[in-house]
Design an enzyme around this catalytic site. Structure first.
Site, mmCIF file in Angstrom:
data_model
loop_
_atom_site.group_PDB
_atom_site.id
_atom_site.type_symbol
_atom_site.label_atom_id
_atom_site.label_comp_id
_atom_site.label_asym_id
_atom_site.label_seq_id
_atom_site.Cartn_x
_atom_site.Cartn_y
_atom_site.Cartn_z
ATOM 1 N N CYS A 128 0.829 -1.221 0.000
ATOM 2 C CA CYS A 128 0.000 0.000 0.000
ATOM 3 C C CYS A 128 0.861 1.267 0.000
ATOM 4 C CB CYS A 128 -0.954 0.006 1.180
ATOM 5 S SG CYS A 128 -0.268 -0.576 2.717
ATOM 6 N N HIS A 242 -2.869 6.342 4.741
ATOM 7 C CA HIS A 242 -1.410 6.462 4.937
ATOM 8 C C HIS A 242 -0.952 7.833 4.427
ATOM 9 C CE1 HIS A 242 -1.135 2.362 6.111
ATOM 10 N NE2 HIS A 242 -0.583 1.818 5.051
HETATM 11 C C1 2RA Z 1 1.237 -2.024 6.645
HETATM 12 N N1 2RA Z 1 1.703 -1.812 4.262
HETATM 13 O O1 2RA Z 1 0.727 -0.906 6.591
HETATM 14 C C2 2RA Z 1 1.675 -2.730 5.384
HETATM 15 C C3 2RA Z 1 0.875 -3.928 5.085
HETATM 16 N N2 2RA Z 1 -0.417 -3.598 4.641
HETATM 17 O O2 2RA Z 1 1.435 -2.634 7.703
#
Ligand code: 2RA
Length: 339
Positions: A128, A242
């Site tokens: 991601c 994120h």
């Molecule tokens: C996380 N990108 O955010 C990694 C796995 N989805 O932990």
């Protein structure tokens, strides 16, 4: 004749969003099959007002399936994706199992769609935190030729799947009602009131597995094996979305104005860059959206040709499920033999 679609890992956090995106984007299929672990097999899933009994993932579970959207632990994918491909399906695999396999395309449709047609039965969906970064990097790389990428991530608890989000929400509940909610035990550190730089397994040279994923996957997707990429991944007390602070050095001049123009014209990108007015990419505002939001675009005066950016996206949608469904959409546009 439509396709027979499968969703493997259908009851997990990403699997659930995959179902939602298939419905929202109306991915065309004739039949749909939901596959999950033995633990979830036999349960009933409601999808488009119909009840579907979840089938167990197993060697004989893939017969007749054309495309499988898969989000399972890497060990499960390593065992079953090749079996599913051998049975004639194309597996779009969200796990890290095959991402660095030279025989397996690693694809972000806005960046390297041409790689999809090279599949041999498995197409890997990137991590991601990699997906949102390369969507923003691609137009800038085309403009100024990337030399070096320095990124710090601020990753939501849902990146750890349902359990990660659940643990964080339990910590929140205990903080609000200490007498009413027992203090949850954190496996290492409590996320609430913390930023965790060690939320993944630490590997070679003191970098975490997550950091190495971003280094290696970025180079493979951009086709730049010698690109300088250095990463610090941090888990932050956020449920979904994120965020990434990205510093870029180019071979050629790239002004903030030219960068804004290129990003605004790029597929899948929305530029929000008026911090004085508070118009900036925010994790909470990215939730439920499929675009990558870019802002805080400014020159880095410490190098000849440098920029700083702030990049945000919904880690469950564009960071996983939507990217996988977009790959399936591209597969369907290819001749049937390739799908
Ligand atoms: C996380 N990108 O955010 C990694 C796995 N989805 O932990």
């Amino acid at each position: 004749m439509g396709i027979s679609l499968g969703i493997m890992g259908a009851t997990g956090a990403v699997g659930e969003v995959m179902r939602q995106i298939v419905d929202e984007r109306n991915l065309p299929y004739d039949t749909i099959t939901f596959l999950a672990s033995e633990r979830s097999a036999g349960t009933t899933l409601k999808f488009r007002n119909e009840n579907h009994v979840v089938k167990a993932i197993g060697p004989d579970a893939f017969k007749g399936l054309d495309i499988i959207l898969s989000s399972t632990p890497s060990s499960i994918s390593r065992e079953f994706s090749p079996i599913a491909a051998k049975a004639g399906a194309v597996v779009v695999d969200n796990s890290s199992a095959f991402r660095m396999d030279p025989e397996v395309p690693l694809v972000v449709p806005e960046v390297n769609p041409e790689a999809i047609a090279k599949h041999k039965g498995i197409i890997a969906n990137p991590n991601c935190s990699t997906i949102q970064m390369v969507v923003a990097l691609k137009p800038l790389h085309d403009l100024g030729g990337l030399k070096r990428v320095v990124v710090s991530t601020y990753q939501a608890s849902s990146g750890k799947g349902g359990k990660g989000l659940e643990d964080f929400e339990r910590q929140l509940a205990h903080a609000c009602h200490p007498d009413g909610v027992p203090e949850p035990t954190a496996h290492k550190h409590q996320l609430l009131d913390n930023c965790l730089p060690d939320d993944w397994t630490i590997g070679d040279e003191g970098y975490s597995e997550e950091e190495w994923k971003m280094v290696n996957e970025t180079r493979k997707i951009l086709g730049e094996e010698s690109l300088g990429v250095t990463v610090t991944c941090v888990r932050v007390p956020v449920r979904c979305g994120h965020s990434e602070s990205i510093n870029l050095e180019f071979e050629r001049p790239v002004s903030p104005e030219a960068a804004r123009e290129a990003l605004a014209a790029a597929p899948g990108v929305i530029v929000l860059d008026d911090p004085v007015a508070g118009n900036v990419p925010l994790a909470k505002a990215s939730v439920g959206r499929d675009e990558v939001f870019v802002g805080r675009i400014r020159r880095d005066p410490t190098v000849p040709y440098g920029l700083n950016l702030w990049v945000v996206a919904d880690n469950l949608r564009k960071g996983a499920a939507t990217n996988a469904v977009q790959i399936a959409e591209h597969l369907l546009k290819l001749s049937p033999a390739s799908a």
